[in-house]
Structures are given as C-alpha cells and as structure tokens.
Motif scaffolding. Structure first.
Motif, PDB file in Angstrom:
ATOM      1  N   VAL A  39       0.854  -1.189   0.000  1.00  0.00           N
ATOM      2  CA  VAL A  39       0.000   0.000   0.000  1.00  0.00           C
ATOM      3  C   VAL A  39       0.890   1.240   0.000  1.00  0.00           C
ATOM      4  O   VAL A  39       1.731   1.399   0.891  1.00  0.00           O
ATOM      5  CB  VAL A  39      -0.916   0.020   1.243  1.00  0.00           C
ATOM      6  CG1 VAL A  39      -1.810   1.244   1.246  1.00  0.00           C
ATOM      7  CG2 VAL A  39      -1.729  -1.262   1.325  1.00  0.00           C
ATOM      8  N   TYR A  55       6.089   2.329   0.990  1.00  0.00           N
ATOM      9  CA  TYR A  55       4.941   1.424   0.987  1.00  0.00           C
ATOM     10  C   TYR A  55       4.824   0.727   2.331  1.00  0.00           C
ATOM     11  O   TYR A  55       5.828   0.453   2.990  1.00  0.00           O
ATOM     12  CB  TYR A  55       5.104   0.344  -0.091  1.00  0.00           C
ATOM     13  CG  TYR A  55       5.028   0.873  -1.495  1.00  0.00           C
ATOM     14  CD1 TYR A  55       3.839   0.817  -2.204  1.00  0.00           C
ATOM     15  CD2 TYR A  55       6.151   1.424  -2.118  1.00  0.00           C
ATOM     16  CE1 TYR A  55       3.762   1.295  -3.504  1.00  0.00           C
ATOM     17  CE2 TYR A  55       6.084   1.908  -3.410  1.00  0.00           C
ATOM     18  CZ  TYR A  55       4.885   1.839  -4.100  1.00  0.00           C
ATOM     19  OH  TYR A  55       4.799   2.317  -5.381  1.00  0.00           O
ATOM     20  N   GLU A  58       0.468  -5.015   3.997  1.00  0.00           N
ATOM     21  CA  GLU A  58      -0.714  -5.528   4.678  1.00  0.00           C
ATOM     22  C   GLU A  58      -0.956  -6.947   4.204  1.00  0.00           C
ATOM     23  O   GLU A  58      -0.551  -7.315   3.102  1.00  0.00           O
ATOM     24  CB  GLU A  58      -1.954  -4.683   4.350  1.00  0.00           C
ATOM     25  CG  GLU A  58      -1.904  -3.273   4.858  1.00  0.00           C
ATOM     26  CD  GLU A  58      -3.166  -2.485   4.516  1.00  0.00           C
ATOM     27  OE1 GLU A  58      -4.080  -3.037   3.850  1.00  0.00           O
ATOM     28  OE2 GLU A  58      -3.227  -1.312   4.906  1.00  0.00           O
ATOM     29  N   PRO A  64      -7.447  -6.293  -3.002  1.00  0.00           N
ATOM     30  CA  PRO A  64      -7.906  -4.918  -2.810  1.00  0.00           C
ATOM     31  C   PRO A  64      -8.864  -4.496  -3.925  1.00  0.00           C
ATOM     32  O   PRO A  64      -8.773  -4.971  -5.049  1.00  0.00           O
ATOM     33  CB  PRO A  64      -6.626  -4.085  -2.853  1.00  0.00           C
ATOM     34  CG  PRO A  64      -5.515  -4.999  -3.160  1.00  0.00           C
ATOM     35  CD  PRO A  64      -6.023  -6.397  -3.220  1.00  0.00           C
ATOM     36  N   GLU A  68     -10.102   1.506  -3.621  1.00  0.00           N
ATOM     37  CA  GLU A  68      -9.059   1.912  -2.678  1.00  0.00           C
ATOM     38  C   GLU A  68      -7.973   2.760  -3.340  1.00  0.00           C
ATOM     39  O   GLU A  68      -7.120   3.307  -2.656  1.00  0.00           O
ATOM     40  CB  GLU A  68      -8.403   0.677  -2.049  1.00  0.00           C
ATOM     41  CG  GLU A  68      -9.335  -0.130  -1.187  1.00  0.00           C
ATOM     42  CD  GLU A  68      -8.650  -1.346  -0.611  1.00  0.00           C
ATOM     43  OE1 GLU A  68      -7.733  -1.167   0.223  1.00  0.00           O
ATOM     44  OE2 GLU A  68      -9.016  -2.472  -0.994  1.00  0.00           O
ATOM     45  N   GLN A  69      -7.974   2.821  -4.647  1.00  0.00           N
ATOM     46  CA  GLN A  69      -6.959   3.569  -5.384  1.00  0.00           C
ATOM     47  C   GLN A  69      -7.152   5.075  -5.193  1.00  0.00           C
ATOM     48  O   GLN A  69      -8.215   5.606  -5.471  1.00  0.00           O
ATOM     49  CB  GLN A  69      -7.030   3.217  -6.868  1.00  0.00           C
ATOM     50  CG  GLN A  69      -5.978   3.895  -7.717  1.00  0.00           C
ATOM     51  CD  GLN A  69      -4.574   3.500  -7.306  1.00  0.00           C
ATOM     52  OE1 GLN A  69      -4.297   2.340  -7.071  1.00  0.00           O
ATOM     53  NE2 GLN A  69      -3.702   4.477  -7.205  1.00  0.00           N
ATOM     54  N   LEU A  76      -2.132  -0.161  -5.719  1.00  0.00           N
ATOM     55  CA  LEU A  76      -1.839  -1.188  -4.732  1.00  0.00           C
ATOM     56  C   LEU A  76      -1.460  -2.450  -5.488  1.00  0.00           C
ATOM     57  O   LEU A  76      -2.055  -2.752  -6.527  1.00  0.00           O
ATOM     58  CB  LEU A  76      -3.080  -1.486  -3.888  1.00  0.00           C
ATOM     59  CG  LEU A  76      -3.423  -0.543  -2.743  1.00  0.00           C
ATOM     60  CD1 LEU A  76      -3.923   0.777  -3.234  1.00  0.00           C
ATOM     61  CD2 LEU A  76      -4.428  -1.185  -1.832  1.00  0.00           C
TER      62      LEU A  76
END
Length: 188
Positions: A39, A55, A58, A64, A68-69, A76
């Motif tokens: 991430v 980064y 996780e 993902p 989430e971008q 990601l």
C-alpha cells in the motif's frame, strides 16, 4: 473450546491442490487465499494526500478493490501467498468461524487486547467468516501461517460430543509442522 487437534500428525495433509489454499481434512473447510498487499504511503500537504515514496505491507484475505486507489498514488499491488518470507518478522493466524456473532465477539476482543484494527482482516463466504490476524507477539511463531477451524467431534473416551479445534501450522518452506514445536518454551 475442547481439545486442540494438531493436523501435523496427519501425513496426507501436504498441500496438493493447485491454488495452494489449505483445506482442513477434518472440517472440510477451504481457507481463502492470503494476499500480501503493498500500500503506497501518503501524507497530507495542504489538505491533499500526497504519495511519499514508501509502501506499507498488509495481509488480507481478499484482493484490494479498485475503490481503494487514490488519485496520484501508485496502484496497490497484491500477491497471493501460501508462505511468509524469511525476512518477515510476523506470523499469521487464520481462523474460521461458522457463527457470525462468535466472530464479531472475537474481533472485538482483539481490539480490547490491543491488536490494531489494520492487523485484523476478515472475509465472508458461504462456509462462514474467516479472520486473519497479523501478529508479532511470539518469537517462535514468526514466519509461520497457522490455520484454525473447529467442529463437533464424538470423543469415545468421554462418550460425548465435544467441540474441537483443528490447527495446521505451515513454516516458510510450506511444510506443515507440529504447533507444539513453536509454542512450547516460548519464553526460553
């Protein structure tokens, strides 16, 4: 919880399916894939998130989402894993629950015990709810992925049914090992 049955004693447990997911032969639960997700880290500059060039790692039980971008950030990256890297200083506990309330209570207990929310991930499918815990509190367990499921089993010696926990621990080579070998004498 009743007896803990260490699945390392069952020789037929070697991962044989093509996708490297673990299936418990006693409960017939196939655990979801584990994803190692990089991430991009950010910081606020004039109230706008900005990528700072580093980064965070996780571990998740699902890929993902494109939602989430963040604009202006690298994407990601997610990689399916079945073992941890030798340099990882953590271990993963993956726990299957058939009861939603029990899973929620367990998750709340994790928060009460100080496990950070980003270190507890969940995944739900038709077979139940799975929780993934990223942990670093037991040095002998570092580098291992531990799968836990439970089921009711008839215990002949007691003449009754008892809920049993089935545990399978895999090391960084992907070999199943006895859980006791990484639990006994941790304080030594």
């Amino acid at each position: 919880m009743g007896n803990i049955i260490d699945m390392a004693s069952f020789e037929h447990l070697r991962r044989s399916n093509a996708d490297d997911r673990y299936t418990c032969p006693k409960t017939n639960i196939t655990f979801p894939h584990i994803y190692k997700v990089l991430v991009p880290d950010g910081d606020l500059v004039d109230d706008v998130p900005v990528f700072i060039g580093t980064y965070s790692t996780e571990y998740r039980l699902k890929e993902p989402s494109s939602l989430e971008q963040l604009p202006g950030f690298p994407p990601l990256t997610a990689t399916k894993i079945s073992t941890l890297d030798a340099t990882d200083e953590i271990y993963l506990d993956v726990i299957h629950f058939t009861n939603k309330d029990r899973a929620l209570g367990f998750r709340q207990a994790c928060g009460h015990l100080g496990i950070e929310p980003e270190h507890v991930r969940s995944f739900k499918n038709e077979r139940g709810l799975f929780l993934l815990l990223r942990r670093n509190d037991a040095p002998k367990k570092v580098g291992h992925i531990i799968y836990r499921s439970s089921d009711v089993q008839f215990i002949h010696g007691l003449g009754a049914e008892m809920e049993c926990e089935y545990v399978a621990a895999f090391n960084i080579e992907g070999n199943i090992i006895p859980l006791q070998s990484i639990e006994v004498g941790e304080e030594e």
